[in-house]
Design a protein around this motif. Structure first.
Motif: not given
Length: 370
Positions: A68, A71, A73, A76, A80, A106, A209, A213, A255
């Protein structure tokens, strides 16, 4: 004439944004379905070894945190993880610490946002305190709730009980059972043509992802930005209202990174006090769980239970800190102290990021490797 043209262009922009939101949601559902099917087809040795490693809750926590943080996020990552659990490749108990780790990972973004004020001493002190406040809430919640989960199955047992009301299958082991959704024909066609599950899985992760976004930016432009600026004073006036707004705005953009990063400049510029920003941040943490709920569309009991675990973790965290002023003040005071210390010595800020997101997790893995 000019005002008419302006209103027409505004309407067309909104229509365009609504279409993008709809397409983003379709892409998200499709990518989660693709990830679930591809994970269900994977029986690779390396994949199995990675999944076996998650039996250690500390390693599982670290994997969620590190991925996390990389990336940036948690939506995501949690989506997943839900898809992997739905595919039958990971148990609920293995997945829970990973989701908790994703919640910590995050928070790196809001802390990094605070470094944009590094050249201004007073603003940097307040900004870093606001960024760290998000970290502290999640870290303290994990410290309290992870041991309860490891030793008593506190979160997973409650989640299973609730999930059984929504799902008909009780099997967490054995054949994979999930509802076929409308994207399945396209999902099946792609997996059949690629015929390499690992490649399909990588493609699906990128699509998840990308979808988040797209959803995040379009939802933010369509529903949040104007409203946030318009009712800034109202949002932070009362703790309960601030918590509700944090939950609502974050549920819209899927988010917590986006909404908590909005708060950092407000605290830095003294438009909002650090203490008043805390309920909003806690609400944002709860709002981000909507992604896992959407991802659990397959209705396997394990997938729904994991989505509920995510809600329970953030919900219990809010119940522990928000109703009690003394407890609520603990993370605020620690964040304030960290902000003051970082202003005296800029290295402290960077050391905090390295220790929290990289060095400490590696040490946890080292000491729990057996």
């Amino acid at each position: 004439m000019e005002s008419e043209e302006l209103s027409k262009s505004n309407v067309s922009k909104k229509v365009k944004n609504y279409i993008q939101v709809g397409l983003g949601l379709l892409l998200f559902i499709f990518s989660i379905d693709l990830l679930t099917v591809s994970m269900g087809a994977i029986n690779d040795t390396v994949a199995n070894e990675i999944l076996l490693a998650t039996r250690n809750p500390f390693i599982s926590l670290f994997i969620g945190l590190l991925v996390t943080a990389l990336i940036q996020s948690s939506s995501t990552v949690t989506a997943s993880i839900v898809a992997i659990v739905a595919s039958g490749n990971m148990t609920l108990q293995q997945a829970v610490p990973m989701v908790l780790g994703a919640n910590i990972g995050t928070t790196l973004t809001s802390t990094l946002v605070s470094f944009s004020f590094i050249m201004k001493k007073k603003e940097f002190r307040r900004a870093l305190s606001a960024g760290i406040l998000h970290d502290l809430f999640n870290i303290l919640s994990v410290i309290i709730l992870l041991p309860l989960e490891i030793y008593f199955g506190f979160l997973s047992k409650i989640a299973v009980q609730i999930a059984s009301l929504f799902a008909t299958d009780n099997a967490f082991e054995g054949p994979i059972v999930y509802n076929k959704i409308f994207t399945r024909p396209l999902t099946q066609w792609i997996t059949d043509h690629i015929s390499i599950p690992f490649v399909t899985m990588i493609l699906a992760v990128f699509l998840v992802f990308g979808a988040i976004k797209v959803l995040s930016s379009t939802m933010y432009k369509t529903f949040v930005l104007d409203n946030f600026n318009r009712i800034n004073d109202l949002i932070f006036k009362k703790s309960g209202l601030s918590f509700i707004y944090g939950t609502f705005f974050t549920a819209l953009v899927q988010s917590s990174t986006v909404t908590t990063s909005l708060v950092v400049p407000l605290v830095a510029n003294r438009k909002v006090s650090l203490a008043k920003s805390f309920p909003f941040i806690v609400g944002a943490n709860l709002g981000t769980t909507i992604t896992a709920v959407i991802a659990s569309v397959y209705k396997t009991e394990a997938a729904i239970a994991l989505a509920i675990v995510h809600i329970l973790f953030n919900g219990f965290g809010a119940l522990i800190f928000l109703p009690f002023p003394r407890l609520r003040n603990i993370p605020v005071q620690i964040a304030r102290f960290m902000g003051k210390s970082a202003v005296k010595n800029r290295v402290i800020g960077f050391a905090y990021i390295l220790l929290t997101f990289f060095i400490i997790p590696f040490l946890l893995i080292f000491f729990s490797r057996d």
